[in-house]
Motif scaffolding. Structure first.
Motif, PDB file in Angstrom:
ATOM      1  N   PHE A  75      -4.094  -4.255   3.074  1.00  0.00           N
ATOM      2  CA  PHE A  75      -4.025  -3.565   1.791  1.00  0.00           C
ATOM      3  C   PHE A  75      -5.433  -3.279   1.271  1.00  0.00           C
ATOM      4  O   PHE A  75      -5.754  -2.159   0.870  1.00  0.00           O
ATOM      5  CB  PHE A  75      -3.250  -4.399   0.767  1.00  0.00           C
ATOM      6  N   LYS A 121      -7.138  -0.532   3.316  1.00  0.00           N
ATOM      7  CA  LYS A 121      -6.586   0.802   3.040  1.00  0.00           C
ATOM      8  C   LYS A 121      -6.974   1.284   1.647  1.00  0.00           C
ATOM      9  O   LYS A 121      -7.325   2.450   1.457  1.00  0.00           O
ATOM     10  CB  LYS A 121      -5.065   0.785   3.162  1.00  0.00           C
ATOM     11  N   ALA A 122      -6.895   0.363   0.671  1.00  0.00           N
ATOM     12  CA  ALA A 122      -7.217   0.744  -0.701  1.00  0.00           C
ATOM     13  C   ALA A 122      -8.657   1.243  -0.781  1.00  0.00           C
ATOM     14  O   ALA A 122      -8.939   2.285  -1.383  1.00  0.00           O
ATOM     15  CB  ALA A 122      -6.999  -0.450  -1.635  1.00  0.00           C
ATOM     16  N   HIS A 133      -7.013   8.410  -6.666  1.00  0.00           N
ATOM     17  CA  HIS A 133      -7.297   7.102  -6.072  1.00  0.00           C
ATOM     18  C   HIS A 133      -8.505   6.456  -6.721  1.00  0.00           C
ATOM     19  O   HIS A 133      -8.507   5.263  -7.006  1.00  0.00           O
ATOM     20  CB  HIS A 133      -7.558   7.254  -4.570  1.00  0.00           C
ATOM     21  N   TRP A 170       0.827  -1.206   0.000  1.00  0.00           N
ATOM     22  CA  TRP A 170       0.000   0.000   0.000  1.00  0.00           C
ATOM     23  C   TRP A 170       0.867   1.265   0.000  1.00  0.00           C
ATOM     24  O   TRP A 170       0.589   2.216  -0.746  1.00  0.00           O
ATOM     25  CB  TRP A 170      -0.996   0.043   1.165  1.00  0.00           C
ATOM     26  N   ASP A 171       1.892   1.275   0.807  1.00  0.00           N
ATOM     27  CA  ASP A 171       2.784   2.440   0.847  1.00  0.00           C
ATOM     28  C   ASP A 171       3.370   2.716  -0.532  1.00  0.00           C
ATOM     29  O   ASP A 171       3.498   3.867  -0.944  1.00  0.00           O
ATOM     30  CB  ASP A 171       3.925   2.224   1.847  1.00  0.00           C
ATOM     31  N   ASP A 182       0.569   4.153  -2.714  1.00  0.00           N
ATOM     32  CA  ASP A 182       0.294   5.511  -2.250  1.00  0.00           C
ATOM     33  C   ASP A 182       1.361   6.487  -2.750  1.00  0.00           C
ATOM     34  O   ASP A 182       1.055   7.602  -3.173  1.00  0.00           O
ATOM     35  CB  ASP A 182       0.256   5.505  -0.722  1.00  0.00           C
TER      36      ASP A 182
END
Ligand code: C2E
Ligand code: CA
Ligand code: CA
Length: 700
Positions: A580, A583-584, A558, A544-545, A548
């Motif tokens: 993930f 967060k996504a 996004h 995810w980082d 991002d």
């Protein structure tokens, strides 16, 4: 009369005697200075009687210039009373021009009252033949001595009767014996013999009496100072010497030659730079080891960044690095193992009696040793690493080539997976599933990212019954342009990438590349992109980082991004995957469950991963018009999806009837060759951007 007669008869007798003895007589009167030369003397020099003028210094004129001084001195010494006789050897010139050697002997025959010599007489004998023989012998001797000196050969003999040994200076020197005389103790030689060679050497030194063959042998001696020397010896029996015969021998110190021989043998089997085995020697050792049937591990070690180091710091630094890497590797290995340098920056190792777990531990140690290798001055800025491939060989019938290819193959995989790591293959895996090709393919995929051969394609996803322009969503699909130019479908290279741990890099590359190329179109709302994520990618806690950061860098929205996840390859880190997905979705990226229904745990996935859409696996769609069973499945999935608030997408729509039937079953979205065939992503984006521009103008 009688006296005269006797004298005459005496003279004739003497002349005859002198003649037959080949002697020339001279008779020199010091008072008158005249000298008489006999006819025999003249004939000795090839002249007729009285052919030569009888001057007193006639002989001196005919004497070789080099001999004159010596001849005169001999006469002078005698006349001065310093020598009893005249005796000298000199050369006289023959009438035909050559020199003949004569022995000149004579003395005083008459003295004056004071005792001073007044008359001298002598004879000269032709000794040319002896001289020639002597000279020839001397030649032989000189040559013999020269040969002995040149070959460093010593001579000794042993007398059978007296049981005494005689060693010449060179023999004594060779054995380190300090003595002034040749005679040494008969047992001395035996005390020098190396215990391992003693018996054979002693046997070789007992030639049977009466034999005349030469026995050659080699043996080692231990000198008193502890030095071990190699001796080559020739021995024979000489019956004619001594009372009971002698044993005659020569000795030669061949220590240097032996060492050179050993060095050459070493060089033939070893790599000069590192001292490790060379390829040929390693192959032989490996063949022998495989033949024992004891399981073994074969390692293929390829250095990473070595070429860069070589280019950057020079060949001397490169050599130093190779040496210290070799030393480092050597220090990790058990005594039974063998290491070879195959050339360049490649090494091979063989570890007998080694299972997979031991091999992996060893590989870890080697990786650390390579990282810690001393690179000299270059070390400040550069580090080395290694990629290691391991093959476990259990089968006697495995060939050396197969074992090495297998390890090489695994090494390839380790490299592809990101270097500074190892990969393990069992021979069964390779022969079974074409692992070799898979590994190459995975490695090629990695290369393709760098050299522009990994291509972005896309396939439109339609709201069924509506034009694509209304939603403009595209699934991004990877294509690999092979080195030959052929487009390799992802069905071939994605499984290989997953198998060799390259899939995560591949997915990241696709995401980064697509977003940086098309973020403008995404921002403008012209298009949204869906990315496929392999299980490996999804298991990566840093995913995810990464996404991002790329979003931040490229400015893509996004909400314009979707992710498709599958269960086909098992997710190894569910926590990471769940995080993930959460967060996504929090950031309004869309997440779909791909290939739904194809795997055993689709519903389990659905429970764990709250998603925005379900993509029904194409295998249920392609026959949906004819198969009642498929229809029931599709209906069930569609109703579950609806109840969970998920969108439903049908894959592999190839016929118009399918579209109509899916619509009736409540499937809203679809994808398939009927609707759109995958094409390069930029073409789709260009089309969409054009449309957006056109509709934008319409709206304004
Ligand atoms: P997928 O995610 O199920 O993608 C759809 C596949 O079905 C694509 O194959 C597409 O070309 C094919 N397809 C679409 N419509 C039809 C149709 O009407 N008939 C038939 N016979 N096939 C159709 P493709 O591009 O060969 O990709 C195969 C699989 O490779 C994809 O299946 C996806 O799982 C994987 N893949 C593709 N690109 C990537 C990627 O960048 N990363 C990851 N991890 N996987 C990818
Ligand atoms: Ca997909
Ligand atoms: Ca699919």
């Amino acid at each position: 009369m009688a006296r005269q007669g006797k004298k005459n008869r005496d003279e004739a007798f003497w002349v005859k005697a002198l003649e037959s003895a080949g002697l020339g007589v001279w008779d020199w009167d010091l008072r008158t200075g005249t000298c008489f030369y006999s006819a025999t003397w003249e004939r000795m020099l090839g002249y007729e009687e009285n052919e030569l003028a009888a001057t007193s210094d006639l002989w001196l004129q005919l004497t070789h210039p080099d001999d004159r001084e010596r001849a005169l001195a001999s006469g002078d010494r005698h006349i001065a009373g310093l020598a009893d006789t005249i005796e000298t050897e000199l050369r006289l010139k023959h009438k035909q021009g050559h020199w003949i050697w004569v022995l000149d002997r004579g003395g005083t025959v008459e003295r004056d009252a004071g005792g001073k010599p007044v008359r001298l007489m002598g004879v000269q004998t032709d000794i040319s033949k002896q001289k020639a023989a002597e000279a020839a012998l001397e030649q032989v001797n000189i040559r013999f001595r020269l040969a002995l000196a040149a070959s460093g050969t010593g001579i000794w003999h042993y007398d059978m009767a007296t049981k005494k040994s005689y060693w010449d200076a060179r023999t004594r020197d060779m054995f380190g014996v300090v003595a002034d005389t040749d005679e040494v103790d008969g047992d001395l030689w035996h005390s020098y013999l190396h215990p391992d060679d003693k018996e054979a050497a002693e046997r070789a030194h007992q030639p049977p009496p009466g034999s005349n063959g030469v026995t050659a042998s080699q043996y080692r001696i231990i000198r008193r100072d502890g030095q071990i020397r190699h001796i080559e010896s020739l021995v024979r029996f000489i019956g004619a010497a001594g009372e009971a015969g002698q044993i005659l021998g020569t000795v030669r110190d061949i220590t240097e030659a032996k060492l050179r021989e050993q060095e050459l043998a070493f060089a033939a089997r070893h790599d000069a730079l590192t001292g490790l085995w060379n390829r040929a020697a390693f192959d032989r050792l490996l063949a022998d080891q495989i033949a024992t049937g004891v399981p073994l591990a074969v390692f293929y070690v390829d250095l990473d960044y070595f070429k860069a180091l070589n280019d950057f710091a020079g060949h001397a630094a490169g050599d130093l690095a190779l040496k210290s890497v070799a030393a480092g590797i050597g220090s990790c290995l058990p005594p039974s193992a063998h290491a070879a340098r195959l050339g360049g920056d490649e090494f091979a190792l063989m570890v007998p009696d080694c299972d997979a777990a031991q091999a992996e531990r060893l590989a870890g140690a080697i990786l650390a040793a390579v990282r810690d290798a001393d690179l000299g001055l270059a070390a400040t800025s550069r580090r080395l690493a290694a990629s290691i491939g391991i093959a476990i060989v259990r089968d006697r019938v495995t060939t050396v080539a197969d074992a090495l290819a297998c390890a090489d193959d695994a090494c390839y995989a380790a490299k592809a997976a990101g270097r500074d790591r190892f990969a393990l293959f069992s021979t069964d895996a390779v022969s079974g599933s074409g692992g070799l090709n898979a590994a190459r393919l995975a490695a090629d995929t990695v290369d393709a990212m760098d050299d522009g051969r990994l291509k972005l394609f896309g396939q439109e996803i339609h709201r069924l019954g509506r034009p694509w322009e209304e939603n403009r969503h595209v699934e991004v699909l990877a294509r690999l342009a092979g080195k030959s130019g052929r487009l390799i479908p992802p069905g071939e290279f994605i499984p290989a990438a997953e198998r060799f741990g390259v899939a995560a890099r591949l997915d990241r590359w696709i995401i980064r590349t697509a977003l940086s190329r098309h973020s403008a179109a995404m921002k403008s709302g012209a298009i949204t992109l869906g990315f496929n994520l392999s299980a490996q990618t999804l298991s990566d806690p840093g995913l995810w980082d990464f996404v991002d950061r790329i979003i931040e860098e490229t400015g893509a929205p996004h909400s314009g991004i979707g992710f498709e996840i599958t269960e086909t390859a098992a997710v190894t880190n569910f926590d990471a995957a769940e995080t993930f997905v959460r967060k996504a979705r929090e950031r309004r990226c869309r997440v779909s469950l791909d290939d739904f229904g194809a795997g055993m745990s689709s519903f389990e996935y659905l429970r764990r991963f709250p998603v925005d859409a379900i993509k029904i696996d194409g295998s249920f769609i392609e026959h949906v018009t004819e198969s009642r069973f498929d229809r029931e499945i599709v209906l069930a999935i569609a109703s579950i999806a609806r109840s969970l608030g998920c969108a439903v997408v049908a894959e592999k729509i190839e016929r118009q009837e399918t579209v109509a039937m899916l619509g009736d079953m409540g499937v809203e979205f679809g994808q398939g060759f009927l609707l759109h065939r995958p094409e390069p992503l930029e073409r789709i984006v260009a089309r969409a951007t054009g449309m957006a521009g056109a509709s934008g103008r319409k709206a304004s």
